[in-house]
Scaffold this motif. Sequence first.
Motif, PDB file in Angstrom:
ATOM      1  N   ASN A 239     -86.357  17.608 -45.941  1.00  0.00           N
ATOM      2  CA  ASN A 239     -87.540  18.464 -45.965  1.00  0.00           C
ATOM      3  C   ASN A 239     -87.238  19.953 -46.085  1.00  0.00           C
ATOM      4  N   TYR A 240     -86.122  20.404 -45.535  1.00  0.00           N
ATOM      5  CA  TYR A 240     -85.849  21.842 -45.509  1.00  0.00           C
ATOM      6  C   TYR A 240     -84.739  22.286 -46.452  1.00  0.00           C
ATOM      7  N   PHE A 241     -83.919  21.335 -46.909  1.00  0.00           N
ATOM      8  CA  PHE A 241     -82.779  21.709 -47.751  1.00  0.00           C
ATOM      9  C   PHE A 241     -82.731  20.916 -49.052  1.00  0.00           C
ATOM     10  N   GLY A 242     -83.853  20.303 -49.430  1.00  0.00           N
ATOM     11  CA  GLY A 242     -83.922  19.566 -50.690  1.00  0.00           C
ATOM     12  C   GLY A 242     -82.887  18.461 -50.797  1.00  0.00           C
ATOM     13  N   ASN A 243     -82.588  17.848 -49.666  1.00  0.00           N
ATOM     14  CA  ASN A 243     -81.616  16.755 -49.586  1.00  0.00           C
ATOM     15  C   ASN A 243     -80.204  17.203 -49.979  1.00  0.00           C
ATOM     16  N   SER A 244     -79.923  18.492 -49.816  1.00  0.00           N
ATOM     17  CA  SER A 244     -78.618  19.053 -50.170  1.00  0.00           C
ATOM     18  C   SER A 244     -77.864  19.480 -48.917  1.00  0.00           C
ATOM     19  N   TYR A 245     -76.760  18.795 -48.650  1.00  0.00           N
ATOM     20  CA  TYR A 245     -75.930  19.169 -47.505  1.00  0.00           C
ATOM     21  C   TYR A 245     -75.259  20.510 -47.760  1.00  0.00           C
ATOM     22  N   LYS A 246     -74.971  20.790 -49.016  1.00  0.00           N
ATOM     23  CA  LYS A 246     -74.395  22.083 -49.383  1.00  0.00           C
ATOM     24  C   LYS A 246     -75.367  23.207 -49.018  1.00  0.00           C
ATOM     25  N   SER A 247     -76.640  23.026 -49.322  1.00  0.00           N
ATOM     26  CA  SER A 247     -77.647  24.036 -48.966  1.00  0.00           C
ATOM     27  C   SER A 247     -77.737  24.212 -47.456  1.00  0.00           C
ATOM     28  N   MET A 248     -77.629  23.107 -46.725  1.00  0.00           N
ATOM     29  CA  MET A 248     -77.700  23.182 -45.274  1.00  0.00           C
ATOM     30  C   MET A 248     -76.512  23.967 -44.718  1.00  0.00           C
ATOM     31  N   VAL A 249     -75.314  23.645 -45.169  1.00  0.00           N
ATOM     32  CA  VAL A 249     -74.124  24.323 -44.657  1.00  0.00           C
ATOM     33  C   VAL A 249     -74.155  25.800 -45.039  1.00  0.00           C
ATOM     34  N   SER A 250     -74.568  26.106 -46.276  1.00  0.00           N
ATOM     35  CA  SER A 250     -74.616  27.509 -46.694  1.00  0.00           C
ATOM     36  C   SER A 250     -75.676  28.281 -45.898  1.00  0.00           C
ATOM     37  N   PHE A 251     -76.751  27.609 -45.521  1.00  0.00           N
ATOM     38  CA  PHE A 251     -77.762  28.238 -44.671  1.00  0.00           C
ATOM     39  C   PHE A 251     -77.139  28.670 -43.347  1.00  0.00           C
ATOM     40  N   PHE A 252     -76.395  27.758 -42.710  1.00  0.00           N
ATOM     41  CA  PHE A 252     -75.775  28.084 -41.429  1.00  0.00           C
ATOM     42  C   PHE A 252     -74.705  29.161 -41.580  1.00  0.00           C
ATOM     43  N   ALA A 253     -74.015  29.168 -42.702  1.00  0.00           N
ATOM     44  CA  ALA A 253     -73.020  30.215 -42.958  1.00  0.00           C
ATOM     45  C   ALA A 253     -73.710  31.576 -43.103  1.00  0.00           C
ATOM     46  N   ARG A 254     -74.797  31.635 -43.875  1.00  0.00           N
ATOM     47  CA  ARG A 254     -75.549  32.886 -44.049  1.00  0.00           C
ATOM     48  C   ARG A 254     -76.118  33.389 -42.733  1.00  0.00           C
ATOM     49  N   GLU A 255     -76.567  32.471 -41.908  1.00  0.00           N
ATOM     50  CA  GLU A 255     -77.150  32.839 -40.616  1.00  0.00           C
ATOM     51  C   GLU A 255     -76.075  33.119 -39.556  1.00  0.00           C
ATOM     52  N   GLU A 256     -74.821  33.003 -39.970  1.00  0.00           N
ATOM     53  CA  GLU A 256     -73.673  33.208 -39.085  1.00  0.00           C
ATOM     54  C   GLU A 256     -73.705  32.277 -37.877  1.00  0.00           C
ATOM     55  N   LYS A 257     -74.101  31.034 -38.126  1.00  0.00           N
ATOM     56  CA  LYS A 257     -74.131  30.008 -37.083  1.00  0.00           C
ATOM     57  C   LYS A 257     -72.897  29.121 -37.158  1.00  0.00           C
ATOM     58  N   ILE A 258     -72.096  29.306 -38.228  1.00  0.00           N
ATOM     59  CA  ILE A 258     -70.870  28.538 -38.389  1.00  0.00           C
ATOM     60  C   ILE A 258     -69.792  29.488 -38.899  1.00  0.00           C
ATOM     61  N   SER A 259     -68.624  29.370 -38.322  1.00  0.00           N
ATOM     62  CA  SER A 259     -67.543  30.287 -38.685  1.00  0.00           C
ATOM     63  C   SER A 259     -66.687  29.687 -39.799  1.00  0.00           C
ATOM     64  N   ALA A 260     -65.869  30.542 -40.405  1.00  0.00           N
ATOM     65  CA  ALA A 260     -64.929  30.088 -41.442  1.00  0.00           C
ATOM     66  C   ALA A 260     -63.963  29.063 -40.855  1.00  0.00           C
ATOM     67  N   GLU A 261     -63.549  29.276 -39.611  1.00  0.00           N
ATOM     68  CA  GLU A 261     -62.637  28.337 -38.951  1.00  0.00           C
ATOM     69  C   GLU A 261     -63.302  26.965 -38.785  1.00  0.00           C
ATOM     70  N   GLU A 262     -64.567  26.961 -38.389  1.00  0.00           N
ATOM     71  CA  GLU A 262     -65.287  25.691 -38.245  1.00  0.00           C
ATOM     72  C   GLU A 262     -65.441  24.999 -39.600  1.00  0.00           C
ATOM     73  N   LEU A 263     -65.675  25.786 -40.647  1.00  0.00           N
ATOM     74  CA  LEU A 263     -65.769  25.213 -41.994  1.00  0.00           C
ATOM     75  C   LEU A 263     -64.437  24.595 -42.409  1.00  0.00           C
ATOM     76  N   ARG A 264     -63.336  25.264 -42.076  1.00  0.00           N
ATOM     77  CA  ARG A 264     -62.011  24.703 -42.383  1.00  0.00           C
ATOM     78  C   ARG A 264     -61.806  23.370 -41.652  1.00  0.00           C
ATOM     79  N   GLU A 265     -62.238  23.316 -40.394  1.00  0.00           N
ATOM     80  CA  GLU A 265     -62.119  22.073 -39.622  1.00  0.00           C
ATOM     81  C   GLU A 265     -62.928  20.953 -40.278  1.00  0.00           C
ATOM     82  N   ILE A 266     -64.113  21.283 -40.760  1.00  0.00           N
ATOM     83  CA  ILE A 266     -64.952  20.291 -41.451  1.00  0.00           C
ATOM     84  C   ILE A 266     -64.257  19.817 -42.721  1.00  0.00           C
TER      85      ILE A 266
END
Length: 119
Positions: free
Chosen positions: A84-111
């Motif tokens: 409903n909020y990201f058009g079924n795109s996990y990429k859009s969801m992750v980029s949203f959290f990155a833009r909002e600074e809710k996820i760090s580069a280190e956490e992204l590396r872990e993922i």
Amino acid sequence: MQKLTNKEEEVMHILWKLEKAFVKDVLAEVKDDKPHYNTYSTIIRNLEDKGYVGHTAFGNTHQYFPVITKEEYRTGFMSNAIENYFGNSYKSMVSFFAREEKISAEELREILDMIEKRK
């Protein structure tokens, strides 16, 4: 899976924590404004009607328990939110959290490491 109200979600979190509870037990766990017993009784019966909760009868009183796990609810909730909020795109969801600074580069590396290890 039917969407839950905020109060219904609050009750489900309490039931997942307690595993089995009478309405009075649920009410004892409520932190904020404690509404009337009947209000929570109605919320729990609505959860039962929606298929989230079952009960065991003890005379005129009921002990309630969750029918679905927290993980099952989380999976359905997240799937709906992503659709409903990201058009079924996990990429859009992750980029949203990155833009909002809710996820760090280190956490992204872990993922990314987790994804790579699955392959």
